[in-house]
Design a protein around this motif. Structure first.
Motif, PDB file in Angstrom:
ATOM      1  N   SER A 122      11.840  82.100  48.118  1.00  0.00           N
ATOM      2  CA  SER A 122      12.513  82.639  46.940  1.00  0.00           C
ATOM      3  C   SER A 122      11.737  82.267  45.686  1.00  0.00           C
ATOM      4  O   SER A 122      11.335  81.115  45.517  1.00  0.00           O
ATOM      5  CB  SER A 122      13.937  82.083  46.830  1.00  0.00           C
ATOM      6  N   ASP A 138      14.136  87.775  47.460  1.00  0.00           N
ATOM      7  CA  ASP A 138      14.826  87.959  46.190  1.00  0.00           C
ATOM      8  C   ASP A 138      15.093  89.436  45.939  1.00  0.00           C
ATOM      9  O   ASP A 138      14.298  90.300  46.317  1.00  0.00           O
ATOM     10  CB  ASP A 138      13.975  87.411  45.041  1.00  0.00           C
ATOM     11  N   LEU A 139      16.198  89.720  45.290  1.00  0.00           N
ATOM     12  CA  LEU A 139      16.479  91.099  44.894  1.00  0.00           C
ATOM     13  C   LEU A 139      15.424  91.556  43.892  1.00  0.00           C
ATOM     14  O   LEU A 139      14.919  90.753  43.095  1.00  0.00           O
ATOM     15  CB  LEU A 139      17.864  91.200  44.262  1.00  0.00           C
ATOM     16  N   PRO A 140      15.069  92.831  43.899  1.00  0.00           N
ATOM     17  CA  PRO A 140      14.072  93.329  42.950  1.00  0.00           C
ATOM     18  C   PRO A 140      14.424  93.021  41.494  1.00  0.00           C
ATOM     19  O   PRO A 140      13.532  92.759  40.685  1.00  0.00           O
ATOM     20  CB  PRO A 140      14.063  94.842  43.211  1.00  0.00           C
ATOM     21  N   PHE A 141      15.709  93.011  41.159  1.00  0.00           N
ATOM     22  CA  PHE A 141      16.135  92.734  39.787  1.00  0.00           C
ATOM     23  C   PHE A 141      15.800  91.293  39.389  1.00  0.00           C
ATOM     24  O   PHE A 141      15.344  91.030  38.283  1.00  0.00           O
ATOM     25  CB  PHE A 141      17.637  92.986  39.624  1.00  0.00           C
ATOM     26  N   ALA A 142      16.017  90.366  40.311  1.00  0.00           N
ATOM     27  CA  ALA A 142      15.683  88.960  40.060  1.00  0.00           C
ATOM     28  C   ALA A 142      14.165  88.797  39.968  1.00  0.00           C
ATOM     29  O   ALA A 142      13.666  88.031  39.132  1.00  0.00           O
ATOM     30  CB  ALA A 142      16.256  88.073  41.163  1.00  0.00           C
ATOM     31  N   LEU A 198      11.892  99.005  41.999  1.00  0.00           N
ATOM     32  CA  LEU A 198      12.481  99.734  43.121  1.00  0.00           C
ATOM     33  C   LEU A 198      11.597 100.860  43.651  1.00  0.00           C
ATOM     34  O   LEU A 198      12.052 101.731  44.380  1.00  0.00           O
ATOM     35  CB  LEU A 198      13.873 100.276  42.768  1.00  0.00           C
ATOM     36  N   PHE A 230      14.432  92.168  51.039  1.00  0.00           N
ATOM     37  CA  PHE A 230      15.884  91.970  51.154  1.00  0.00           C
ATOM     38  C   PHE A 230      16.588  93.021  52.012  1.00  0.00           C
ATOM     39  O   PHE A 230      17.599  92.730  52.624  1.00  0.00           O
ATOM     40  CB  PHE A 230      16.535  91.911  49.772  1.00  0.00           C
ATOM     41  N   ARG A 231      16.057  94.237  52.049  1.00  0.00           N
ATOM     42  CA  ARG A 231      16.795  95.324  52.696  1.00  0.00           C
ATOM     43  C   ARG A 231      16.971  95.114  54.192  1.00  0.00           C
ATOM     44  O   ARG A 231      18.084  95.093  54.691  1.00  0.00           O
ATOM     45  CB  ARG A 231      16.105  96.656  52.447  1.00  0.00           C
ATOM     46  N   SER A 263      10.118  92.886  47.533  1.00  0.00           N
ATOM     47  CA  SER A 263      11.338  92.310  48.096  1.00  0.00           C
ATOM     48  C   SER A 263      11.533  92.751  49.545  1.00  0.00           C
ATOM     49  O   SER A 263      11.423  93.935  49.868  1.00  0.00           O
ATOM     50  CB  SER A 263      12.543  92.746  47.267  1.00  0.00           C
ATOM     51  N   SER A 307       9.585  95.384  42.008  1.00  0.00           N
ATOM     52  CA  SER A 307      10.633  95.018  41.047  1.00  0.00           C
ATOM     53  C   SER A 307      11.184  96.216  40.282  1.00  0.00           C
ATOM     54  O   SER A 307      12.225  96.114  39.646  1.00  0.00           O
ATOM     55  CB  SER A 307      10.124  93.944  40.083  1.00  0.00           C
TER      56      SER A 307
END
Length: 172
Positions: free
Chosen positions: A55, A86-90, A35, A109-110, A107, A33
């Protein structure tokens, strides 16, 4: 024949390499989270519990993450990871709101490298591109010692069996 799980009773095919008990756990690197890159799988100095969820922004995934935060994180000699799309920000916001401090949320997501490497990537239907709900326990030697591909994506996993496998792997 593809590996299947279910979503509300309907078959859903999964994409990727099926990892089973006794297999070497694939090594993948995912952002947390903050990054920062975290490497999971393979041989490490601690047993690993890897929890794959679709999610964190769903009630079952949130409940599952909270339960593992409270229970599995207390297992000495083990590291606990929750992997979602989920995006790291979420994920950071979720952890802050829910008080998740005892495990690492990662995450995929990438490039969906975890879901493809572990065979949990949903290949069809409304959740296509997310991960199925699954649990992997990896021993210090990098071998998968426990796997649960939850039969129904909307259901919770077998917490007791996963925790027992983690405790056993951490004690070795």
């Amino acid at each position: 024949m593809p590996t299947l799980t279910k979503l509300k009773g309907n078959d859903v095919a999964l994409y990727g390499n099926q990892v089973n008990v006794g297999d070497s756990a694939p090594v993948v690197t995912l952002p947390n989270s903050g990054l920062e890159e975290v490497t999971i799988g393979g041989a490490q100095d601690k047993a690993q519990l890897i929890v794959a969820v679709p999610s964190l922004d769903t009630p079952v995934c949130a409940m599952e993450t909270t339960k593992f935060n409270n229970q599995a994180a207390n297992v000495e000699g083990a590291t606990v990871y929750v992997v979602s799309m989920d995006l790291p920000f979420a994920a950071k916001r979720f952890c802050s709101t829910e008080g998740i401090e005892n495990l690492q949320v990662l995450s995929d997501f990438r490039d969906k490298c975890f879901s493809a490497a572990y065979g949990t990537l949903i290949a069809e239907g409304p959740l296509r591109g997310l991960s199925a709900r699954a649990i992997f326990v990896i021993g210090k030697d990098g071998k998968v010692v426990y796997k649960e591909l939850v039969e129904e994506i909307t259901a919770e996993p077998d917490y007791e069996a996963a925790l027992a496998a983690l405790k056993e792997a951490a004690a070795k």
